[in-house]
Design an enzyme around this catalytic site. Structure first.
Site, PDB file in Angstrom:
ATOM      1  CG  HIS A   1      -2.299   0.509   0.912  1.00 18.24           C
ATOM      2  ND1 HIS A   1      -2.549   1.470  -0.043  1.00 18.24           N
ATOM      3  CD2 HIS A   1      -3.516   0.187   1.440  1.00 18.24           C
ATOM      4  CE1 HIS A   1      -3.851   1.721  -0.094  1.00 18.24           C
ATOM      5  NE2 HIS A   1      -4.457   0.955   0.794  1.00 18.24           N
TER       6      HIS A   1
ATOM      7  CG  ASP B   1      -3.080   4.835  -4.709  1.00 14.93           C
ATOM      8  OD1 ASP B   1      -2.446   4.878  -3.642  1.00 14.93           O
ATOM      9  OD2 ASP B   1      -3.014   5.714  -5.591  1.00 14.93           O
TER      10      ASP B   1
END
Length: 424
Positions: free
Chosen positions: A396, A400
């Protein structure tokens, strides 16, 4: 006579220390030149340490599982002549070995029990041994009576016609102490206090370190998508029927590799490595797909290089070759490094959902679950379709959530309409 000291060699790649994985000799052994003395493990591969001399082993410099610095004394060998003990001992030449060339043996230590296990009751009554699947003759009433008493009918000798078990036989069984504490049952439920201690060394230690490092450094998140693989499975069956004899059989993996390659054209951020120390993301044009493979010494990830330039059969052949090399301990260091994205699959054991751990420094890993037939509603009709989940994980810090979902959905679209895999 002299002493020749072999020091832990500099294996390269900036490695300052390595793990001693296994000795192939012991003190007192006679060795010859080029004989393998020990296996040591780096972050990427197992390396053989051969002997540069003939002689007799007089001392070992470490124990399996010990992490040793480059330049430390590995082994001392008694040789004819002066030896090299007065000189600055040069590291022995190294020979790259397959990662699984030497199986790491877990040393099991059995601790004595604090108390003896209960002894099984001695069978003294009217008991008979039957096969586990043999159904003894007995009336429903006798069966219920035996169930209430906790008696296994297969252990009771029947005195009725054709060996039928009667109520009297149950009474005789109980009278002789053959209740639910009978020998087979007692043995099955005997208390155990034994323990085993298994050193985490060699490949298992490297796997543990890499998994721990990945989960601590990367910000993992997973995304699961359901895919209808009926069409691609039909295509695979058709191609195998038509070309399997001449080109080889296709599994689902090369189709998945192809789908990843095509989807990455629109999502290049997934085919990347993240250097979190330098804070640099490197996106790569070449797609080097790591294919997670289970071996006797643990999980390894051989790499299908330039998957973007391979046909289905070329990918299939390379996946098969690499998997075989990894399982047989013949994969080289180069074959086990350099991946840009990883594909992991448990095959028929793939379950419904999994949460694969990233193969750092990569930022994406695609996990395959098993294929199951399920009723699905299509255009208002209930039909049986072959369904499969992709359980994939991402970093992450780099990827995204929306991009990850769109990437997996792109793979889904390609597999559900497999002709699009080959439309340029």
């Amino acid at each position: 006579m002299g002493t020749h000291v072999i020091k832990m060699p500099d294996i390269g790649e900036g490695i300052a220390e390595v793990e001693l994985s296994q000795w192939h000799v012991k003190v007192g052994d006679l060795v010859v030149e080029d004989q393998v003395l020990a296996d040591v493990m780096t972050d990427k591969a197992m390396v053989d340490i051969p002997s540069p001399v003939h002689g007799k082993v007089i001392a070992l410099g470490g124990q399996p599982g010990e992490v040793m610095a480059v330049g430390s004394v590995l082994i001392s060998i008694e040789v004819e002549g002066a030896g090299n003990v007065k000189e600055s001992a040069q590291p022995a030449p190294v020979k790259e070995a397959p990662v699984a060339a030497a199986k790491v043996e877990a040393v099991a230590e059995s601790k004595p029990s604090a108390a003896p296990a209960p002894k099984a009751a001695v069978c003294q009554g009217p008991m008979v041994a039957r096969e586990a699947d043999e159904r003894p003759l007995a009336s429903p009433a006798v069966r219920k009576h035996a169930l209430d008493l906790g008696i296994q009918l297969r252990l009771v000798r029947g005195t009725g016609p054709a060996g039928r078990i009667l109520h009297e036989d149950l009474d005789a069984y109980l009278a002789q102490g053959q209740s639910n504490a009978s020998a087979p049952v007692a043995a099955a439920y005997a208390q155990r206090t034994d323990e085993q201690q298994i050193p985490v060394i060699g490949m298992r230690r490297k796997i543990a370190q890499r998994m721990q490092d990945a989960t601590q450094r990367a910000a993992h998140f997973s995304y699961v998508e359901e895919i209808d693989v009926t069409a691609v499975e039909e295509l695979r069956a058709h191609l195998n029927e038509k070309h399997g004899a001449t080109r080889g059989k296709l599994t689902l993996l090369p189709f998945l590799v192809r789908a990843m390659v095509v989807a990455l054209r629109d999502f290049p951020q997934m085919n990347a490595r993240y250097d979190d120390e330098a804070q640099v993301i490197t996106r790569l044009g070449a797609v080097h797909v790591g294919v997670a493979t289970q071996s006797d010494v643990g999980l390894m990830v051989p790499v299908v290089r330039h998957a973007e330039a391979r046909s289905l059969w070329d990918s299939a052949a390379e996946i098969s070759r690499l998997a075989s090399a990894a399982r047989n301990g013949k994969a080289s260091r180069d074959e086990l490094s350099g991946s840009t994205i990883t594909l992991t699959s448990l095959g028929a054991l793939g379950g419904i959902v999994s949460t694969p751990v990233l193969n750092l420094p990569e930022v994406a890993i695609v996990g395959v679950n098993k294929i199951v037939e399920r009723p699905m509603v299509i255009k208002g009709q209930i039909v049986i379709r072959k369904m499969m989940n992709l359980s994939s994980s991402f970093d992450h810090r780099v990827v995204d959530g929306m991009d990850a979902a769109l990437f997996i959905q792109a793979i889904r679209g390609l597999l559900e309409q497999p002709a699009t895999l080959f439309v340029e």
